[in-house]
Design a protein around this motif. Structure first.
Motif, PDB file in Angstrom:
ATOM      1  N   PRO A   8       8.591  25.233 -10.572  1.00  0.00           N
ATOM      2  CA  PRO A   8       8.463  24.429 -11.784  1.00  0.00           C
ATOM      3  C   PRO A   8       9.739  23.714 -12.214  1.00  0.00           C
ATOM      4  O   PRO A   8       9.679  22.656 -12.838  1.00  0.00           O
ATOM      5  CB  PRO A   8       8.053  25.445 -12.851  1.00  0.00           C
ATOM      6  N   HIS A   9      10.890  24.264 -11.889  1.00  0.00           N
ATOM      7  CA  HIS A   9      12.155  23.717 -12.367  1.00  0.00           C
ATOM      8  C   HIS A   9      12.880  22.849 -11.337  1.00  0.00           C
ATOM      9  O   HIS A   9      13.989  22.385 -11.599  1.00  0.00           O
ATOM     10  CB  HIS A   9      13.054  24.841 -12.860  1.00  0.00           C
ATOM     11  N   ARG A  83      12.115  36.059 -23.421  1.00  0.00           N
ATOM     12  CA  ARG A  83      11.396  34.989 -22.741  1.00  0.00           C
ATOM     13  C   ARG A  83      12.091  33.643 -22.971  1.00  0.00           C
ATOM     14  O   ARG A  83      12.501  33.328 -24.072  1.00  0.00           O
ATOM     15  CB  ARG A  83       9.965  34.915 -23.269  1.00  0.00           C
ATOM     16  N   GLY A  84      12.201  32.885 -21.899  1.00  0.00           N
ATOM     17  CA  GLY A  84      12.698  31.524 -22.015  1.00  0.00           C
ATOM     18  C   GLY A  84      13.918  31.246 -21.164  1.00  0.00           C
ATOM     19  O   GLY A  84      14.375  32.094 -20.397  1.00  0.00           O
ATOM     20  N   ASP A 154       9.032  19.899 -22.820  1.00  0.00           N
ATOM     21  CA  ASP A 154       7.706  20.469 -23.086  1.00  0.00           C
ATOM     22  C   ASP A 154       6.919  20.656 -21.793  1.00  0.00           C
ATOM     23  O   ASP A 154       6.256  21.682 -21.613  1.00  0.00           O
ATOM     24  CB  ASP A 154       6.915  19.587 -24.056  1.00  0.00           C
ATOM     25  N   GLN A 155       7.011  19.679 -20.887  1.00  0.00           N
ATOM     26  CA  GLN A 155       6.319  19.782 -19.605  1.00  0.00           C
ATOM     27  C   GLN A 155       6.896  20.924 -18.772  1.00  0.00           C
ATOM     28  O   GLN A 155       6.156  21.668 -18.132  1.00  0.00           O
ATOM     29  CB  GLN A 155       6.428  18.470 -18.828  1.00  0.00           C
ATOM     30  N   ALA A 161       5.508  28.538 -17.963  1.00  0.00           N
ATOM     31  CA  ALA A 161       4.513  29.477 -18.491  1.00  0.00           C
ATOM     32  C   ALA A 161       3.344  29.625 -17.505  1.00  0.00           C
ATOM     33  O   ALA A 161       2.836  30.741 -17.303  1.00  0.00           O
ATOM     34  CB  ALA A 161       4.013  29.020 -19.857  1.00  0.00           C
ATOM     35  N   GLU A 162       2.940  28.523 -16.890  1.00  0.00           N
ATOM     36  CA  GLU A 162       1.869  28.576 -15.889  1.00  0.00           C
ATOM     37  C   GLU A 162       2.297  29.407 -14.679  1.00  0.00           C
ATOM     38  O   GLU A 162       1.548  30.220 -14.156  1.00  0.00           O
ATOM     39  CB  GLU A 162       1.502  27.152 -15.447  1.00  0.00           C
TER      40      GLU A 162
END
Length: 167
Positions: A8-9, A83-84, A154-155, A161-162
């Motif tokens: 994702p990143h 988290r984060g 946000d994306q 999270a997904e």
């Protein structure tokens, strides 16, 4: 032939690396991963190594690592991060080891330009190892948060999270 796994990143770290290169802080090495924590939980991570020759400091400091991590928060009860996301830095030593990472005073999804500015402040020693965030305040760094968030934060948060839901 195996297709590399997309994380994702990946795009975010690519954008940060490109901004660093464009600013004259050349990236010597960079990688993203989904790392294991305590042998049970996973977290997303990225490490960007800056080429200190590009800033004329290769004799004073062998290298500088910029570290980004996104934690699930599942292991927070064991002393791991909530988290984060978080950005940190660590200086490389002559023997290839590093010091304990120190938080960078940027948002977890910092704009690439903010990471560039923070890296410059680390290189100039305005931000030093051992400056850390504690009880809602920066200890040893009085400049507050640097820059804003990435335009696609946000994306990225949704993608992280997904990823977490699948793990």
């Amino acid at each position: 032939m195996t297709t590399p796994r997309t994380l994702p990143h990946d795009d975010y770290i690519t954008a940060v690396s490109e901004a660093l290169d464009k600013a004259g802080l050349e990236v010597k090495d960079g990688r993203t991963d989904d790392s294991e924590s305590r042998g049970t939980y996973c977290y997303l991570s990225a490490v960007i190594e800056l080429d200190m020759m590009s800033v004329g400091l290769q004799d004073e400091q062998p290298g500088l690592l910029l570290i980004w991590e996104w934690h699930t928060g599942r292991e927070a009860e064991h002393g791991e991060p909530d988290r984060g996301p978080v950005w940190q830095f660590a200086a490389l030593k002559d023997d290839g080891s590093t010091e304990y990472p120190t938080d960078l005073p940027v948002y977890g999804y910092a704009a690439p330009a903010a990471v560039v500015e923070a890296a410059r402040k680390v290189i100039s020693s305005e931000i030093k190892p051992g400056n850390f965030f504690n009880s809602g305040q920066w200890q040893g760094w009085t400049g507050g948060l640097i820059g804003g968030s990435w335009q696609k934060a946000d994306q990225l948060e949704a993608a992280c999270a997904e990823w977490d839901a699948r793990e």
